[in-house]
Design a protein around this motif. Structure first.
Motif, PDB file in Angstrom:
ATOM      1  N   THR A  29       0.831  -1.213   0.000  1.00  0.00           N
ATOM      2  CA  THR A  29       0.000   0.000   0.000  1.00  0.00           C
ATOM      3  C   THR A  29       0.860   1.255   0.000  1.00  0.00           C
ATOM      4  O   THR A  29       0.577   2.216  -0.723  1.00  0.00           O
ATOM      5  CB  THR A  29      -0.929  -0.007   1.227  1.00  0.00           C
ATOM      6  N   GLU A  30       1.903   1.262   0.788  1.00  0.00           N
ATOM      7  CA  GLU A  30       2.802   2.425   0.816  1.00  0.00           C
ATOM      8  C   GLU A  30       3.480   2.624  -0.538  1.00  0.00           C
ATOM      9  O   GLU A  30       3.618   3.755  -1.012  1.00  0.00           O
ATOM     10  CB  GLU A  30       3.844   2.251   1.920  1.00  0.00           C
ATOM     11  N   ARG A  32       2.308   1.677  -3.494  1.00  0.00           N
ATOM     12  CA  ARG A  32       1.288   2.145  -4.444  1.00  0.00           C
ATOM     13  C   ARG A  32       0.953   3.623  -4.215  1.00  0.00           C
ATOM     14  O   ARG A  32       0.775   4.378  -5.158  1.00  0.00           O
ATOM     15  CB  ARG A  32       0.009   1.305  -4.318  1.00  0.00           C
ATOM     16  N   ASN A  33       0.855   4.027  -2.964  1.00  0.00           N
ATOM     17  CA  ASN A  33       0.594   5.442  -2.667  1.00  0.00           C
ATOM     18  C   ASN A  33       1.726   6.327  -3.162  1.00  0.00           C
ATOM     19  O   ASN A  33       1.496   7.417  -3.689  1.00  0.00           O
ATOM     20  CB  ASN A  33       0.373   5.653  -1.167  1.00  0.00           C
ATOM     21  N   THR A  34       2.948   5.869  -2.996  1.00  0.00           N
ATOM     22  CA  THR A  34       4.097   6.630  -3.475  1.00  0.00           C
ATOM     23  C   THR A  34       4.073   6.731  -4.999  1.00  0.00           C
ATOM     24  O   THR A  34       4.293   7.809  -5.561  1.00  0.00           O
ATOM     25  CB  THR A  34       5.409   5.961  -3.016  1.00  0.00           C
ATOM     26  N   GLY A  37       1.327   9.118  -6.009  1.00  0.00           N
ATOM     27  CA  GLY A  37       1.735  10.491  -5.737  1.00  0.00           C
ATOM     28  C   GLY A  37       2.713  11.014  -6.780  1.00  0.00           C
ATOM     29  O   GLY A  37       2.678  12.182  -7.160  1.00  0.00           O
TER      30      GLY A  37
END
Length: 151
Positions: A29-30, A32-34, A37
């Motif tokens: 998840t981290e 994918r969020n990065t 972004g």
């Protein structure tokens, strides 16, 4: 006491795969969020919330659309017709519906008019006397005025 120790060891062994899975999901998840972004750096969370709010508002407006109500009224009128009535045309102008067609006889036409007057959304039904000039195969024209707010 050995039983308690064995139970604790078995619990830990069974919980380790779940813990590793949760950590893997958290890391994924981290990542994918990065990535998101980096790809969409110009998107602001407030802007997204405002757009979602506008989309929801438009959806509610479409759900209350008058087209559905018009369809229901016209369908009710046409499906509620008696046998011996052939509807040839329907037109709308504001809160009035003009219906034209052919009736088998005068009694059938009068019954159709009474049925229309009984509808809860109808304010008045205008059936000109000239429609009764013929005895059979009457070409008729009826104007139905709907109650305000019912369309």
């Amino acid at each position: 006491s050995w039983l308690v120790i064995i139970l604790i060891v078995v619990s830990v062994v069974l919980l380790v795969p779940i813990y590793l899975l949760v950590e893997n999901i958290k890391t994924l998840t981290e990542v994918r969020n990065t990535q998101f972004g980096q790809e969409n750096g110009d998107i602001d969370a407030i802007t997204v919330q405002e757009e979602v709010y506008l989309i929801n508002r438009k959806t509610r407006a479409l759900a209350e659309n008058r087209v559905t109500l018009v369809y229901e009224r016209v369908s009710d009128i046409t499906e509620g017709k008696r046998s011996g009535i052939a509807i040839g045309g329907i037109s709308m102008d504001g809160s009035t519906i003009a219906i034209s067609g052919i009736a088998q006889d005068r009694e059938t036409l009068l019954s159709f008019r009474r049925d229309l007057e009984q509808k809860e959304y109808v304010a008045s039904v205008d059936l000109p006397v000239s429609n009764f000039a013929q005895g059979v195969d009457i070409i008729f024209s009826i104007v139905v005025t709907l109650i305000e707010g019912q369309l």
